[in-house]
Design an enzyme around this catalytic site. Structure first.
Site, PDB file in Angstrom:
ATOM      1  N   SER A 141       0.853  -1.189   0.000  1.00  7.93           N
ATOM      2  CA  SER A 141       0.000   0.000   0.000  1.00  7.93           C
ATOM      3  C   SER A 141       0.887   1.236   0.000  1.00  7.93           C
ATOM      4  CB  SER A 141      -0.874   0.034   1.267  1.00  7.93           C
ATOM      5  OG  SER A 141      -1.540   1.282   1.377  1.00  7.93           O
ATOM      6  N   TYR A 154      -1.517   0.108  10.656  1.00  8.32           N
ATOM      7  CA  TYR A 154      -1.730  -0.311   9.264  1.00  8.32           C
ATOM      8  C   TYR A 154      -0.505   0.057   8.424  1.00  8.32           C
ATOM      9  CZ  TYR A 154      -3.866  -0.761   4.628  1.00  8.32           C
ATOM     10  OH  TYR A 154      -4.140  -1.119   3.320  1.00  8.32           O
TER      11      TYR A 154
HETATM   12  N1  LIG Z   1      -8.762  -0.348  -1.009  1.00 10.34           N
HETATM   13  C1  LIG Z   1      -7.671   0.396  -0.937  1.00 10.34           C
HETATM   14  O1  LIG Z   1      -7.730   1.638  -1.091  1.00 10.34           O
HETATM   15  C2  LIG Z   1      -6.335  -0.245  -0.668  1.00 10.34           C
HETATM   16  C3  LIG Z   1      -5.192   0.558  -0.810  1.00 10.34           C
HETATM   17  C4  LIG Z   1      -3.947  -0.004  -0.598  1.00 10.34           C
HETATM   18  C5  LIG Z   1      -3.830  -1.339  -0.258  1.00 10.34           C
HETATM   19  N2  LIG Z   1      -4.948  -2.103  -0.122  1.00 10.34           N
HETATM   20  C6  LIG Z   1      -4.748  -3.493   0.234  1.00 10.34           C
HETATM   21  O2  LIG Z   1      -5.355  -4.317  -0.728  1.00 10.34           O
HETATM   22  C7  LIG Z   1      -5.713  -5.571  -0.153  1.00 10.34           C
HETATM   23  C8  LIG Z   1      -7.140  -5.891  -0.500  1.00 10.34           C
HETATM   24  O3  LIG Z   1      -7.958  -4.909   0.106  1.00 10.34           O
HETATM   25  P1  LIG Z   1      -9.395  -4.484  -0.461  1.00 10.34           P
HETATM   26  O4  LIG Z   1      -9.414  -3.011  -0.480  1.00 10.34           O
HETATM   27  O5  LIG Z   1      -9.711  -5.257  -1.674  1.00 10.34           O
HETATM   28  O6  LIG Z   1     -10.293  -4.932   0.789  1.00 10.34           O
HETATM   29  P2  LIG Z   1     -11.540  -5.919   0.943  1.00 10.34           P
HETATM   30  O7  LIG Z   1     -11.967  -5.734   2.358  1.00 10.34           O
HETATM   31  O8  LIG Z   1     -12.501  -5.726  -0.150  1.00 10.34           O
HETATM   32  O9  LIG Z   1     -10.878  -7.365   0.776  1.00 10.34           O
HETATM   33  C9  LIG Z   1     -10.064  -7.929   1.773  1.00 10.34           C
HETATM   34  C10 LIG Z   1     -10.045  -9.426   1.577  1.00 10.34           C
HETATM   35  O10 LIG Z   1      -9.182  -9.999   2.576  1.00 10.34           O
HETATM   36  C11 LIG Z   1      -9.858 -11.086   3.169  1.00 10.34           C
HETATM   37  N3  LIG Z   1      -9.402 -11.332   4.529  1.00 10.34           N
HETATM   38  C12 LIG Z   1      -9.377 -10.471   5.578  1.00 10.34           C
HETATM   39  N4  LIG Z   1      -8.942 -11.100   6.684  1.00 10.34           N
HETATM   40  C13 LIG Z   1      -8.697 -12.389   6.328  1.00 10.34           C
HETATM   41  C14 LIG Z   1      -8.239 -13.544   7.010  1.00 10.34           C
HETATM   42  N5  LIG Z   1      -7.929 -13.503   8.334  1.00 10.34           N
HETATM   43  N6  LIG Z   1      -8.094 -14.692   6.330  1.00 10.34           N
HETATM   44  C15 LIG Z   1      -8.404 -14.756   5.010  1.00 10.34           C
HETATM   45  N7  LIG Z   1      -8.837 -13.708   4.309  1.00 10.34           N
HETATM   46  C16 LIG Z   1      -8.988 -12.543   4.961  1.00 10.34           C
HETATM   47  C17 LIG Z   1     -11.329 -10.695   3.134  1.00 10.34           C
HETATM   48  O11 LIG Z   1     -12.153 -11.840   3.282  1.00 10.34           O
HETATM   49  C18 LIG Z   1     -11.421 -10.081   1.752  1.00 10.34           C
HETATM   50  O12 LIG Z   1     -11.607 -11.081   0.783  1.00 10.34           O
HETATM   51  C19 LIG Z   1      -5.437  -5.433   1.336  1.00 10.34           C
HETATM   52  O13 LIG Z   1      -4.188  -6.014   1.651  1.00 10.34           O
HETATM   53  C20 LIG Z   1      -5.379  -3.924   1.539  1.00 10.34           C
HETATM   54  O14 LIG Z   1      -4.607  -3.570   2.662  1.00 10.34           O
HETATM   55  C21 LIG Z   1      -6.193  -1.584  -0.322  1.00 10.34           C
END
Ligand SMILES: NC(=O)c1ccc[n+]([C@@H]2O[C@H](COP(=O)([O-])OP(=O)(O)OC[C@H]3O[C@@H](n4cnc5c(N)ncnc54)[C@H](O)[C@@H]3O)[C@@H](O)[C@H]2O)c1
Length: 256
Positions: A141, A154
């Protein structure tokens, strides 16, 4: 660029960025194992994509638990016989200053965002090495590089992943490429969660944020999926030990 017959495991593969990746990898011909702790969404995704003729399987796993991570990797290997790519993408978000943290929130964020990647590497990298050109991809991220107020835990968890990319690449050089994707502000359920408790509707908040992003829009999960697919493909065979920033220019330019 295609992923024909590559076996790719993506964690958090049933929501947001991970779901878009699972769908895109499958559309490019990969055999995809989508893992998460979302049983219903996982079953629905598997049923939908298999009905469309794509090779996708869901496996339930809490990636913070080593035994479940091992079972997840074993499932991929016993289902498809090999592993060409692993995308560690599952993550959770949490807000607060250090004075507000306790052991429970520390463990939740660090275990899901960081410990899970160690266990996945431990159990999956031998299979990736066996292919001679496996790829281990991690979703980090921009939070790894920006000091977002009230996000120390985070941000630290994502900073750890940026370091881990370099160390794993060193330890497995010549056998596995280790790369990252580093998203900015992406329109997913996690982003919506970060807007809870604000005094404005989500749409208004998103519009304000979009104005500050040089490309003038939020990122979509598909923006990330396209680059993730490229990094997992043979076309990216000279990209290693680094992450690709996908933030529409947010980090590189001043916010005014
Ligand atoms: N959305 C953003 O702006 C953003 C920005 C930078 C990084 N990210 C990163 O991208 C990745 C995906 O995030 P997203 O935005 O798609 O979020 P999201 O909440 O839509 O998806 C997160 C996924 O992780 C899974 N998950 C969470 N805890 C878990 C566990 N203990 N075991 C198995 N699965 C688990 C959830 O079930 C879900 O499928 C994350 O690592 C997040 O930190 C997101």
């Amino acid at each position: 660029m295609n992923l024909t017959d590559k076996v790719i495991l993506v964690t958090g593969g049933t929501s947001g960025i991970g779901e878009a990746c699972a769908r895109h990898f499958a559309s490019l011909g990969a055999k995809v194992v989508a893992a998460s702790n979302q049983q219903d969404r996982g079953e629905a995704l598997e049923a939908e994509l298999r009905a469309a003729g794509q090779e996708v399987r869901f496996v339930h796993a809490d990636v913070s638990d080593e035994a479940q991570v091992k079972a997840m990797v074993d499932f991929a290997l016993s289902t498809y016989g090999r592993l060409d790519g692993v995308h560690c993408n599952a993550g959770v978000w949490g807000k607060g200053t250090v004075a507000e943290f306790d052991e429970a929130i520390w463990s939740k964020i660090m275990n899901v965002n960081v410990k899970s990647v160690f266990w996945t590497a431990k159990h999956a990298i031998p299979a990736l090495e066996a292919t001679g050109k496996g790829v281990f991809l991690i979703t980090t991220s921009v939070a790894a590089f920006i000091g977002f107020p009230a996000h120390a835990l985070y941000c630290a968890s994502k900073g750890a992943l940026e370091s881990l990319i370099r160390c794993l690449a060193a330890d497995h050089a010549g056998k596995v490429r280790v790369v990252g994707i580093c998203p900015g502000t992406i329109d997913t359920p996690m982003l919506a969660e970060t807007c809870e408790g604000w005094d404005k509707p989500v749409e208004e908040l998103y519009a304000e944020v979009a104005k500050k992003i040089p490309v003038r829009r939020l990122g979509q999960p598909e923006d990330i999926a396209k680059t993730a697919a490229f990094l997992l493909s043979d076309d990216a065979e000279y990209i290693n030990a680094t992450s690709i920033v996908l933030d529409g220019g947010t980090m590189a330019l001043p916010p005014w």
